[in-house]
Design a protein around this motif. Structure first.
Motif, mmCIF file in Angstrom:
data_model
loop_
_atom_site.group_PDB
_atom_site.id
_atom_site.type_symbol
_atom_site.label_atom_id
_atom_site.label_comp_id
_atom_site.label_asym_id
_atom_site.label_seq_id
_atom_site.Cartn_x
_atom_site.Cartn_y
_atom_site.Cartn_z
ATOM 1 N N LEU A 63 -9.815 49.266 24.727
ATOM 2 C CA LEU A 63 -9.345 50.654 24.683
ATOM 3 C C LEU A 63 -9.332 51.140 23.235
ATOM 4 O O LEU A 63 -8.618 50.591 22.393
ATOM 5 N N VAL A 64 -10.122 52.173 22.970
ATOM 6 C CA VAL A 64 -10.163 52.778 21.635
ATOM 7 C C VAL A 64 -9.446 54.122 21.715
ATOM 8 O O VAL A 64 -9.767 54.953 22.570
ATOM 9 N N ILE A 65 -8.481 54.315 20.833
ATOM 10 C CA ILE A 65 -7.694 55.549 20.819
ATOM 11 C C ILE A 65 -7.986 56.294 19.526
ATOM 12 O O ILE A 65 -7.761 55.778 18.429
ATOM 13 N N PHE A 66 -8.527 57.499 19.664
ATOM 14 C CA PHE A 66 -8.877 58.318 18.510
ATOM 15 C C PHE A 66 -7.882 59.464 18.371
ATOM 16 O O PHE A 66 -7.476 60.061 19.366
ATOM 17 N N LYS A 67 -7.535 59.786 17.139
ATOM 18 C CA LYS A 67 -6.844 61.043 16.879
ATOM 19 C C LYS A 67 -7.903 62.139 16.820
ATOM 20 O O LYS A 67 -8.991 61.928 16.281
ATOM 21 N N ILE A 107 -10.591 45.358 17.710
ATOM 22 C CA ILE A 107 -10.695 46.776 18.035
ATOM 23 C C ILE A 107 -11.790 47.462 17.235
ATOM 24 O O ILE A 107 -12.383 48.449 17.701
ATOM 25 N N GLU A 108 -12.108 46.961 16.047
ATOM 26 C CA GLU A 108 -13.156 47.579 15.235
ATOM 27 C C GLU A 108 -14.510 47.467 15.906
ATOM 28 O O GLU A 108 -15.324 48.395 15.831
ATOM 29 N N LYS A 137 -14.513 50.067 18.582
ATOM 30 C CA LYS A 137 -14.584 51.400 17.983
ATOM 31 C C LYS A 137 -15.999 51.732 17.533
ATOM 32 O O LYS A 137 -16.488 52.847 17.746
ATOM 33 N N ASP A 138 -16.682 50.761 16.920
ATOM 34 C CA ASP A 138 -18.069 50.982 16.482
ATOM 35 C C ASP A 138 -18.970 51.280 17.679
ATOM 36 O O ASP A 138 -19.802 52.194 17.631
ATOM 37 N N GLU A 139 -18.798 50.513 18.766
ATOM 38 C CA GLU A 139 -19.623 50.718 19.959
ATOM 39 C C GLU A 139 -19.308 52.062 20.608
ATOM 40 O O GLU A 139 -20.215 52.792 21.017
ATOM 41 N N ALA A 140 -18.030 52.413 20.683
ATOM 42 C CA ALA A 140 -17.633 53.690 21.280
ATOM 43 C C ALA A 140 -18.170 54.859 20.468
ATOM 44 O O ALA A 140 -18.666 55.855 21.031
ATOM 45 N N THR A 141 -18.114 54.756 19.153
ATOM 46 C CA THR A 141 -18.599 55.823 18.276
ATOM 47 C C THR A 141 -20.092 56.049 18.456
ATOM 48 O O THR A 141 -20.565 57.190 18.485
ATOM 49 N N LYS A 142 -20.856 54.965 18.612
ATOM 50 C CA LYS A 142 -22.300 55.083 18.844
ATOM 51 C C LYS A 142 -22.582 55.819 20.147
ATOM 52 O O LYS A 142 -23.443 56.694 20.220
#
Length: 260
Positions: free
Chosen positions: A202-206, A244-245, A248-253
Motif C-alpha cells: 500500500l502506497v499512500i501519497f499526499k 515501501i520505496e 512507490k517506484d512501481e506505483a509511480t511508473k
C-alpha cells in the motif's frame, strides 16, 4: 473495537459461503446455457442469502463525492459506466450493518489524519488494505455480471454478446477457469485477517489535486485519489515488496503510464 467485530463477521459470512457464491457466478454468469440453469433469485455476494437484497456500490458513493455523472471506461470495448450505477447484490444486513460500518471507519481514518504532521497507525493501514481488498472482490464480481456490449466506436462480434467481461481479458488468455481462480483469490484475500505482510503493498501519497481520479486493473492494482482528504491510495493486490520505496517506484511508473 466495533470495527473489528464488523470485519470479523464479514470474513465469517464469506468464508462459510465461498462455494455457494462461486457456484452462483458459474451458473448465472459463465455458462453459455444460462437460460436453462440460471438461478431464479440473486444472492448476496457475502452471505449468499436471497432475502432483503440491496444494491451495493462497488465504489462507495462518498469516494466519488456522490457525483452521478462520473464514470469509468472498460478497456475491452470502450463502454462507459457511471460509478453511481455500478452495483452488485448485497443483503441489507451485510450492506447497512457490516459494509457501511467498515466504510465509515475508513472515512473516519482519512478525515482525522493530517498527513502533514502525522501518519496512520499499523492497524489503520491494515483496515485501509482490508477495505481496498473488499473493493477488488466486488469489482471482480461486477466484471462477471457485465457482458460484452457494442460500443459506438468499436467492432462488435455477435458471438461475444453474452460473455462476461471478466473472461474477456488477454492477460488470462480469455479463460473462464482462470477468471474463476482470480475470483477465488479475491475471496481468500478478504477472509484473511492479518495484512501485516501486505503493508508495503500500500502506497499512500499526499496530493493537492482538486479532482477525483481512479483506475484499476483486475487482480493487480487499484489507484484512488481523494481530493477531499488530500490523499491518494495505490495498492498492489497480488504483489508484495521488501520495502515501501520499491512499491512507490512501481506505483509511480504505472501512474505516469496511465496519465501520459
Amino acid at each position: 473495537m466495533e470495527i473489528d467485530v464488523k470485519l470479523k463477521n464479514l470474513r465469517v459470512h464469506l468464508r462459510r459461503n465461498l462455494k455457494n457464491i462461486i457456484d452462483d457466478v458459474i451458473n448465472s454468469n459463465v455458462s453459455r446455457n444460462q437460460g436453462n440453469i440460471k438461478f431464479e433469485k440473486e444472492i448476496c455476494v457475502f452471505c449468499a442469502t436471497t432475502s432483503n437484497l440491496t444494491k451495493e456500490h462497488v465504489i462507495p458513493r462518498w469516494v466519488f463525492e456522490n457525483c452521478t455523472k462520473k464514470f469509468f471506461t472498460t478497456n475491452m470495448n470502450g463502454i462507459e459506466q457511471t460509478y453511481n450505477k455500478t452495483t452488485i447484490p448485497v443483503c441489507a444486513d451485510c450492506n447497512n450493518n457490516l459494509l457501511a460500518n467498515i466504510e465509515n471507519e475508513i472515512n473516519s481514518i482519512l478525515t482525522n489524519t493530517n498527513l502533514a504532521d502525522s501518519f496512520y497507525s499499523l492497524e489503520q493501514i491494515q483496515n485501509i488494505i482490508r477495505w481496498l481488498e473488499i473493493i477488488e472482490y466486488k469489482f471482480q464480481l461486477l466484471e462477471f455480471r457485465r457482458t460484452f456490449k457494442k460500443a459506438k466506436s468499436s467492432e462488435f462480434i455477435e458471438f461475444l454478446k453474452d460473455i462476461p467481461l471478466a473472461i474477456m481479458r488477454e492477460e488470462i488468455e480469455f479463460s473462464p477457469e482462470k477468471a474463476i481462480t482470480q475470483l477465488r483469490n479475491a475471496q481468500k484475500r478478504v477472509t484473511i485477517k492479518s495484512k501485516v505482510k501486505n503493508i508495503n503493498s500500500l502506497v499512500i501519497f499526499k496530493t493537492k489535486n482538486k479532482n477525483f481520479h481512479f483506475f484499476h486493473n483486475i487482480n493487480d492494482f487499484i489507484f484512488i485519489e481523494l481530493p477531499k482528504f488530500q490523499v491518494a491510495l495505490f495498492y498492489f493486490y497480488s504483489r508484495t515488496f521488501e520495502n515501501i520505496e520499491q512499491a512507490k517506484d512501481e506505483a509511480t511508473k504505472i501512474i505516469a503510464e496511465v496519465y501520459n
